[in-house]
Write an enzyme that holds these catalytic residues in place. Structure first.
Site, PDB file in Angstrom:
ATOM      1  N   ASP A 467     -28.149 -33.440  -7.596  1.00 55.07           N
ATOM      2  CA  ASP A 467     -27.409 -32.577  -6.676  1.00 55.07           C
ATOM      3  C   ASP A 467     -26.008 -33.105  -6.389  1.00 55.07           C
ATOM      4  O   ASP A 467     -25.529 -33.029  -5.259  1.00 55.07           O
ATOM      5  CB  ASP A 467     -28.209 -32.426  -5.371  1.00 55.07           C
ATOM      6  CG  ASP A 467     -27.824 -31.162  -4.611  1.00 55.07           C
ATOM      7  OD1 ASP A 467     -27.202 -30.269  -5.224  1.00 55.07           O
ATOM      8  OD2 ASP A 467     -28.117 -31.084  -3.407  1.00 55.07           O
ATOM      9  N   LYS A 469     -22.295 -33.121  -5.883  1.00 53.71           N
ATOM     10  CA  LYS A 469     -21.272 -32.126  -5.532  1.00 53.71           C
ATOM     11  C   LYS A 469     -20.496 -32.679  -4.339  1.00 53.71           C
ATOM     12  O   LYS A 469     -20.985 -33.576  -3.641  1.00 53.71           O
ATOM     13  CB  LYS A 469     -21.910 -30.781  -5.188  1.00 53.71           C
ATOM     14  CG  LYS A 469     -22.937 -30.840  -4.076  1.00 53.71           C
ATOM     15  CD  LYS A 469     -23.484 -29.466  -3.765  1.00 53.71           C
ATOM     16  CE  LYS A 469     -24.623 -29.562  -2.765  1.00 53.71           C
ATOM     17  NZ  LYS A 469     -25.173 -28.263  -2.402  1.00 53.71           N
ATOM     18  N   ASN A 472     -22.027 -33.506  -0.842  1.00 50.38           N
ATOM     19  CA  ASN A 472     -22.998 -34.584  -0.638  1.00 50.38           C
ATOM     20  C   ASN A 472     -22.355 -35.966  -0.734  1.00 50.38           C
ATOM     21  O   ASN A 472     -23.038 -36.970  -0.809  1.00 50.38           O
ATOM     22  CB  ASN A 472     -24.129 -34.479  -1.666  1.00 50.38           C
ATOM     23  CG  ASN A 472     -25.053 -33.325  -1.348  1.00 50.38           C
ATOM     24  OD1 ASN A 472     -25.047 -32.826  -0.220  1.00 50.38           O
ATOM     25  ND2 ASN A 472     -25.839 -32.889  -2.322  1.00 50.38           N
ATOM     26  N   ASP A 485     -27.715 -37.240   1.124  1.00 47.45           N
ATOM     27  CA  ASP A 485     -28.600 -36.095   0.846  1.00 47.45           C
ATOM     28  C   ASP A 485     -29.406 -36.274  -0.448  1.00 47.45           C
ATOM     29  O   ASP A 485     -29.012 -35.806  -1.519  1.00 47.45           O
ATOM     30  CB  ASP A 485     -27.799 -34.788   0.807  1.00 47.45           C
ATOM     31  CG  ASP A 485     -28.725 -33.579   0.921  1.00 47.45           C
ATOM     32  OD1 ASP A 485     -29.960 -33.767   0.868  1.00 47.45           O
ATOM     33  OD2 ASP A 485     -28.227 -32.460   1.053  1.00 47.45           O
ATOM     34  N   THR A 505     -27.086 -26.817  -7.723  1.00 47.75           N
ATOM     35  CA  THR A 505     -26.094 -25.908  -7.151  1.00 47.75           C
ATOM     36  C   THR A 505     -25.444 -25.183  -8.320  1.00 47.75           C
ATOM     37  O   THR A 505     -25.046 -25.840  -9.283  1.00 47.75           O
ATOM     38  CB  THR A 505     -25.069 -26.737  -6.340  1.00 47.75           C
ATOM     39  OG1 THR A 505     -25.776 -27.393  -5.292  1.00 47.75           O
ATOM     40  CG2 THR A 505     -23.984 -25.867  -5.744  1.00 47.75           C
TER      41      THR A 505
END
Ligand code: ATP
Length: 677
Positions: A467, A469, A472, A485, A505
Site C-alpha cells: 500500500d 502511496k 501512508n 499504516d 490503491t
C-alpha cells in the site's frame, strides 16, 4: 498550475487473504472495502487529512464488480449509514469508558526486556559556528543584554566587561561593508545560549539539541551560559521496548540574521562554498541550522534487573567537531506491567482511519509524546479485518527500521484495541507533495532511498507492504521518512511466494494484480516506481480520473516522460515499472535497485543511520506541535469514546493475537497469542 489527481480509492482485502474464517467473520465475507477522498487543501493552506469524515466515504461493493477484467467503475452506495459506520465521532466521555479501560486486559510492548532510560544533560563546551559574525557593537551589546549568561538576567557590568574584550576577537580583515568580523572560533564565547526577546518572559534558545531514541524525540534547551559553554541541567526519560544500539543526538542553532556579516560578504562566500551558502540561506529565512550530530552507542543487553549506569558524566565530542556535551545515561529494566488508557493523557485528535481514531497522547510516567491508535473490536470483526489488524500489530512490533513508525506498546480493553506509536509530526508526504506540486530530483531521491530501506526491511521479514502511496508516508520533525499504516501487509511471503488478493490503491496497482495472475514481493517495487514518478512529475504515470480507463492505461499505455527528465531516474523507472514482474528491477533482491546509477552517490550505511540531512525540514515548533495536522481533527476534544458493545468469548478469543508477551491473554489457546500466521 499543477493538476492534482482528484480522487483515490483504497481497495480492501477479500477472504483469500484473511485467515479469519470464524463465526461472525464469515457473515460479511466477500465484500471489498473502498476508501475515497479528494486531494485538496483547506483555504488556509493547512493540510486536509484525507481520512476526514467529510471526504472519507467508506463504500461496500461486491468484489466481483471491481475485478479488472470487467474494467468497470466501482459503484457508490449512497447509504447514509455508511458514512460513519464505525460511530467515530460519537464521543461521549462517561464514566463507563474509564471502566472499560480499567478492565483492560493486558499487554506490554514488543520486548520482554523493556525498561526506562534516563538521560541527564549537564552542560556543553567548545561549541563553534561555521561562519564569522558581525562585530557591530550596537547589535552585539543588545544581544548580550538580552541574554542569560550566569544568572536569571545579565547585569550591566557583566555585559560591559564582555564588550571591552570584544576587540581581541575582532578579525583584521573586514567585510566589504567595512565592518570587522568576529572569528567563528570566538563568536560563540560571548553570545548567550538563550536570549530574552523583547516583550517575552521566556528565553529563546540560540542553541538546542534533540535526543532521539526509537523515533521518540526530546528537545533539550540551555537555561544559561554562552553558546560556547551552554548550561542545560535537564533530564529526559525514554520508554525502551526495543534494544536499539544507539541514541541519536542532533545539535541545532537558531541564529538571528542580524548577527551575520554583510550581504556582500555572504554573496562572496556563497559563491565559494555551497554548504555555507545553504546555511546562510536558512538563517536569512529564520530557519534553524543543523550544526552537528552524534550516535551514542548503547549496550542495553543487560541481564541484571537493577538500574545500571551506561555513561557517567561522560563528554561526547560531536561528529563534525562543533562541540562537546556532558551527559549521564541510566537504564532500568522494568516488569511487564500492563498498560491501559489511564496511563496516558489524551492531548489532541490527529487523524481518523477506517477503524478508529488516532490521538496525540502523553505517557504519564515518562512524559513522552506518542500517537495512540484506537480500534473498535466490533467494527473490525464486522469487516472481517481481524487477521489484518493483528498483522498490522505484528509487523510493527517485529520490524526494526528507522524509516518505519515504531510500535511502542499495544494493549486492549474488552471493546477496543490500542496501538501506541512514535508520534511523527512533520505531516504526510501527501500534503507536502500536494502543496509543492512536485519535488526536486535530490529530494525525490532522498525519500525513495529511505523508502527502499523501509520496504527492504519488510521484505526481509517476508512481508509485502502492498500500500505504498504518499498518504501512508509521514515526515518526522527533521524531514526523514516514517512509513505508517500496515493494514494491507501480507505476512509469510517468501521470495517466490505468490498471493492473489485484489487490494491496494488504484493508481498504484501493479499490472499483475489487475490481471489477477497472483503476485510476489515485486509489487512493492512497482509501487515504488509509481511513487518516484509521482514525486518527480506531480502525477502517477497512468493517472486518469476514470478508474477503469486508468486500469487500462496501467496495462497498456507506454511509459512517457516529460522533456528533460533525468536519464538515471528514467532508467530506474523503466526497470521498476516493468509490466513483467519476472523482469522487474528488484526481482533478484533489493541490491539490484540499490546498485542502480540513480543512487550512485548514496552511502546506504550512512542513510540507515539517518546520516543525511533531509533536503526539507518540516516546520515543527516542538515535540507536541500538531500544526501539520488537520485542524478539523485537532480542534476536536480528545476523548476515548464509550462503546457499549458486548463481544462473545469466541470473538474476544480472536484478539488473543494482540498479546505479544505477558501472562494474561484473552485467547484460550496460548499459541494464539504468539503467532499470527
Ligand atoms: N505515528 C503517527 N504519528 C502521527 N500521526 C499519525 C501516526 N499514525 C497515524 N497518524 C495519522 O492518523 C491518520 C490515520 O492513521 P492510519 O492511516 O494508520 O489509520 P488507518 O485506520 O489505517 O487509515 P486508513 O483508513 O487510511 O487505512 C494518518 O493519516 C496520520 O495522519
Amino acid at each position: 498550475m499543477h493538476s492534482w489527481r482528484i480522487s483515490k480509492f483504497k481497495l480492501g482485502r477479500s477472504k483469500e487473504d484473511d485467515g479469519s474464517s470464524e463465526d461472525e467473520n464469515e457473515k460479511s465475507w466477500g465484500n471489498g472495502l473502498f476508501h475515497f477522498h479528494h486531494g485538496e487543501k483547506h483555504h488556509d493552506g493547512s493540510p486536509k487529512n484525507h481520512n476526514h469524515e467529510h471526504e472519507h466515504h467508506i463504500r461496500k461493493i461486491n468484489t466481483n464488480e471491481t475485478l479488472p477484467s470487467s474494467l468497470s467503475s466501482p459503484k457508490l452506495r449512497n447509504d447514509a449509514s455508511f458514512k460513519n459506520p464505525s460511530g467515530i465521532g460519537n464521543d461521549n466521555s462517561k464514566a463507563s469508558e474509564r471502566k472499560a479501560s480499567q478492565s483492560s486486559t493486558e499487554t506490554q510492548g514488543p520486548s520482554s526486556e523493556s525498561g526506562l532510560m534516563t538521560v541527564k544533560v549537564y552542560s556543553g563546551k567548545d561549541f563553534t559556528l561555521p561562519f564569522p559574525i558581525t562585530s557591530n557593537s550596537t547589535i552585539l551589546q543588545k544581544l548580550l543584554s538580552s541574554g542569560i549568561l550566569t544568572s536569571s538576567s545579565n547585569d550591566a557590568s557583566e555585559v560591559a566587561a564582555i564588550m571591552r574584550q570584544l576587540p581581541r576577537y575582532k578579525r583584521v580583515d573586514q567585510d566589504s561593508a567595512g565592518e570587522g568580523l568576529i572569528d567563528r572560533a570566538f563568536a560563540t564565547k560571548f553570545i548567550p545560549s538563550s536570549i530574552l526577546l523583547p516583550g517575552s518572559t521566556n528565553s529563546s534558545p540560540l542553541l538546542y539539541f534533540t535526543i532521539e531514541f526509537d523515533n521518540s524525540i526530546t528537545t533539550i534547551s540551555p537555561d544559561m551560559g554562552t553558546m560556547e559553554q551552554p548550561v542545560f541541567n535537564k533530564i529526559s526519560t525514554f520508554d525502551v521496548t526495543r534494544k536499539l544500539r544507539f541514541l541519536k543526538i542532533d545539535v541545532f542553532a537558531r541564529i538571528p540574521s542580524l548577527l551575520l556579516p554583510s550581504k556582500n560578504w555572504q554573496q562572496e562566500i556563497g559563491e565559494q562554498d555551497e554548504v555555507l551558502k545553504e546555511i546562510l540561506k536558512k538563517i536569512n529565512t529564520n530557519q534553524d541550522i543543523h550544526l552537528d550530530s552524534f550516535h551514542l552507542p548503547l549496550n542495553l543487553k543487560i541481564d541484571s534487573a537493577a538500574q545500571i549506569r551506561l555513561y557517567n558524566h561522560h563528554w561526547i565530542s560531536l561528529e563534525r567537531g562543533y562541540g562537546k556535551l556532558n551527559i549521564t545515561v541510566d537504564y532500568k529494566p522494568s516488569k511487564n506491567k500492563p498498560l491501559s488508557i489511564d496511563d496516558f493523557d489524551l492531548l489532541k485528535v490527529i487523524g481518523k482511519g477506517s477503524f478508529g481514531k488516532v490521538m496525540q497522547v502523553r505517557k504519564k510516567d515518562t512524559q513522552k509524546i506518542y500517537a495512540l491508535k484506537a480500534l473498535r473490536k466490533a467494527y473490525i470483526v464486522s469487516k472481517c479485518e481481524v487477521t489484518h489488524t493483528l498483522a498490522e500489530r505484528t509487523v510493527l512490533a517485529r520490524v526494526d527500521c528507522p524509516f518505519i513508525v515504531p510500535l511502542k506498546f499495544s494493549f486492549q480493553s474488552p471493546e477496543k484495541l490500542y496501538l501506541v506509536l512514535a508520534f511523527i509530526n512533520g505531516g504526510e508526504l501527501f500534503y507536502h507533495l500536494q502543496h509543492e506540486g512536485r519535488f526536486s530530483l535530490a529530494r525525490s531521491r532522498f525519500y525513495i532511498a529511505e523508502l527502499l530501506c523501509a520496504l527492504d526491511s519488510l521484505h526481509k521479514l517476508d512481508v509485502i507492504y502492498r500500500d505504498l502511496k504518499p498518504e501512508n508516508i509521514l515526515l518526522d520533525y527533521q524531514g526523514h521518512i516514517a512509513l505508517c499504516d500496515f493494514g494491507l501487509c501480507k505476512l509469510n511471503m517468501k521470495d517466490n511466494d505468490k498471493t492473489d488478493t485484489f487490494c491496494g490503491t488504484p493508481e498504484y496497482l501493479a499490472p499483475e494484480i489487475l490481471l489477477g495472475q497472483g503476485y510476489t514481493k515485486t509489487v512493492d517495487w512497482w509501487t515504488l516506481g509509481i511513487l518516484l514518478y509521482e514525486m518527480m512529475t506531480g502525477l502517477p504515470p497512468y493517472y486518469d480520473e476514470n478508474v477503469p480507463v486508468m486500469y487500462k492505461k496501467i496495462l497498456q499505455q507506454p511509459l512517457l516522460f516529460p522533456d528533460g527528465f533525468d536519464p538515471a531516474a528514467k532508467d530506474l523507472l523503466i526497470g521498476l515499472l516493468s509490466r513483467d514482474p519476472s523482469r522487474r528491477l528488484g526481482v533478484n533482491g533489493t541490491d539490484e535497485i540499490r546498485n542502480h546509477p540513480f543512487f550512485k552517490d548514496i552511502s546506504w550505511k550512512k542513510l540507515l543511520l539517518k546520516g543525511y540531512i533531509p533536503p526539507y525540514k518540516p516546520i515543527v515548533k516542538s515535540e507536541i506541535d500538531t500544526a501539520n495536522f488537520d485542524q478539523e481533527f485537532t480542534k476536536e476534544k480528545p476523548i476515548d469514546s464509550v462503546v457499549d458493545e458486548y463481544l462473545s468469548a469466541s470473538i474476544q478469543k480472536q484478539f488473543g493475537g494482540w498479546t505479544y508477551i505477558g501472562d494474561e491473554q484473552l485467547g484460550d489457546s496460548p499459541s494464539q497469542g504468539r503467532s499470527i500466521s
